[in-house]
Design a protein around this motif. Structure first.
Motif, short mmCIF file in Angstrom:
data_model
loop_
_atom_site.label_atom_id
_atom_site.label_comp_id
_atom_site.label_asym_id
_atom_site.label_seq_id
_atom_site.Cartn_x
_atom_site.Cartn_y
_atom_site.Cartn_z
N TYR A 272 74.70 -51.13 18.29
CA TYR A 272 74.08 -51.75 20.10
C TYR A 272 73.76 -53.23 19.31
CZ TYR A 272 71.60 -52.42 24.25
OH TYR A 272 70.52 -52.99 25.37
N ARG A 273 74.00 -54.58 20.16
CA ARG A 273 73.44 -55.73 19.30
C ARG A 273 72.81 -56.60 19.99
NH1 ARG A 273 76.37 -59.69 14.81
NH2 ARG A 273 77.38 -59.74 16.82
N HIS A 274 71.62 -56.73 20.67
CA HIS A 274 71.61 -57.15 21.72
C HIS A 274 69.55 -58.54 21.25
CE1 HIS A 274 67.63 -54.51 21.80
NE2 HIS A 274 67.74 -53.88 21.27
N SER A 280 75.98 -56.21 22.73
CA SER A 280 77.54 -56.36 23.07
C SER A 280 77.32 -54.56 22.17
CB SER A 280 77.66 -56.56 21.91
OG SER A 280 77.48 -58.39 21.93
N PHE A 282 79.09 -52.29 20.03
CA PHE A 282 80.42 -52.31 18.56
C PHE A 282 80.96 -50.87 18.27
CE2 PHE A 282 78.49 -56.34 18.45
CZ PHE A 282 79.87 -57.20 18.25
N LEU A 290 84.92 -53.08 12.87
CA LEU A 290 83.84 -53.57 13.70
C LEU A 290 84.82 -53.77 14.75
CD1 LEU A 290 80.81 -55.01 12.57
CD2 LEU A 290 81.08 -52.63 13.83
N GLU A 291 84.69 -52.89 16.55
CA GLU A 291 84.99 -53.68 17.22
C GLU A 291 84.61 -53.66 18.20
OE1 GLU A 291 89.33 -51.59 20.03
OE2 GLU A 291 88.48 -50.41 18.36
N GLN A 292 84.30 -54.85 19.26
CA GLN A 292 83.65 -54.97 20.67
C GLN A 292 83.54 -54.55 21.40
OE1 GLN A 292 82.47 -59.14 19.83
NE2 GLN A 292 80.73 -58.48 21.43
N SER A 295 80.35 -56.69 26.06
CA SER A 295 79.72 -58.16 25.64
C SER A 295 79.59 -58.49 26.96
CB SER A 295 80.75 -59.23 24.39
OG SER A 295 80.07 -59.95 24.59
N PHE A 311 82.29 -60.73 27.64
CA PHE A 311 83.00 -61.16 27.19
C PHE A 311 83.24 -62.59 27.39
CE2 PHE A 311 84.40 -57.02 26.01
CZ PHE A 311 84.32 -57.09 24.70
#
Length: 368
Positions: A272-274, A280, A282, A290-292, A295, A311
């Motif tokens: 989890y990137r934020h 986002s 992944f 790494l599959e997103q 987004s 996205f």
């Protein structure tokens, strides 16, 4: 005089004749006199696999070595000793076997710890070797763990701090130098990110502190990969190829916060990137890396009006809020992977942190 214990091992028992002969050689573990006189017949009566009790003989220490003696100047030789569920091997001259032992008849390898105990389905004392059933090493599993250890030793000195280029002090020079805070990973976890049975490496900014429950900052996700090389038309056994690939590298003080979350529907780990206006998710797959899968972002368009995106597509505010709620609900929990400090003690402990089910899987892969 110190008496050692034993670990259980399946062995052949003495014949009636052997038991009778050995009983005539018996003396107490406290060093009392023989019950009966020893003779050459006593030693010759001991078969290749002998089950011996403490009253049959005693352990004698000389320097750093231990010997099993049937009597004064009478060692038990080239035998397995079994007592109270523990096993030892006694070599020439009564010397207790430690480390690796190769059976001279069938070339089978066995492993013993420094106390002479046969290892079976456990790690060696230093944690670097795992021994499976019947005292045999899981070679591929130990190679895999050694690769992880070497990577962790390298990673603990890797700087994840954000850097920027600045002019050097010399005003006549056009060269640049990088400056910024140094940030080294303090802990790690072993987690099967791509669900292939093998654990991968996750590096964290924070050290292990059980009293703190806030999200831990992920600095890197390093995938372990194992496959057989492609060799067409070859009937020769092929060695597995092993490699480590960094799928994610994040600046510790960069634009994003990165955490490891759990998919509440499947239980799999996700990244989890934020930051303040983007979220986002992944997941790690065997083939795609790494599959997103999520987004979402907010911002303003050219006119300064609020804009919502999934996205690269512009979406309505209501759809954005609906997808964000789904993201928060489905990926709201931190992944419960156990972390270890990135020091020698932590690395050794972490590389032993495998369940019985996982060890059974690695055992099944030895001949795969």
């Amino acid at each position: 005089m110190k008496i050692k214990g034993f670990m259980q091992k399946e062995t052949k028992t003495l014949s009636r004749k052997g038991k009778d002969a050995l009983s005539r050689c018996r003396f107490s573990k406290k060093g009392a006199a023989f019950l009966f006189g020893l003779s050459a017949l006593c030693l010759s009566a001991v078969p290749a696999f002998a089950e011996v009790s403490a009253s049959d003989g005693e352990w004698v220490q000389q320097g750093e070595s231990w010997y099993f003696m049937l009597g004064p100047n009478t060692p038990l030789e080239n035998e397995w000793i079994n007592y109270n569920g523990q096993s030892y091997h006694i070599g020439s001259g009564g010397l207790m076997t430690t480390g690796k032992y190769v059976d001279p008849e069938d070339k089978t390898e066995y492993f013993f710890d420094q106390d002479g105990r046969l290892l079976e389905e456990e790690f060696s004392k230093d944690g670097k070797t795992y021994i499976g059933k019947e005292g045999k090493e899981l070679v591929n599993f130990n190679k895999y763990r050694q690769m992880l250890r070497e990577e962790l030793e390298k990673d603990k000195t890797k700087d994840f701090g954000k850097k920027q280029a600045v002019d050097v002090a010399d005003p006549e020079s056009s060269e640049k130098t990088l400056t910024g805070e140094e940030v080294f990973p303090k802990s790690f976890a072993l987690i099967d990110m791509d669900q292939d049975g093998y654990k991968d490496l996750v590096l964290y900014k924070e050290a292990v502190e059980e009293e703190k429950e806030e999200p831990k900052s992920v600095l890197s996700v390093i995938l372990y990969q194992e496959k057989l090389p492609e060799q067409k038309g070859s009937s020769v056994a092929q060695n597995k190829e092993r490699s480590l690939a960094a799928l994610l590298e994040e600046e510790a003080n960069g634009a994003y916060q990165v955490e490891l979350r759990k998919n509440n529907l499947t239980g799999e780990p996700v990244v989890y990137r934020h930051n303040g206006n983007s979220d986002s998710i992944f997941r790690v797959t065997k083939n795609a890396g790494l599959e997103q899968i999520f987004s979402l972002s907010t911002g303003a368009n050219a006119n300064g009006d609020p804009e919502y995106r999934s996205f690269s597509d512009s979406i309505s505010q209501s759809l954005y809020q609906s997808e964000l709620l789904t993201l928060k609900n489905q990926y709201g929990e931190s992944y419960p992977g156990k972390r270890f400090n990135l020091d020698e003690a932590g690395i050794t402990e972490g590389l032993k942190n495998f369940t019985k089910e996982e060890l059974s899987f690695y055992s099944s892969q030895e001949d795969a």
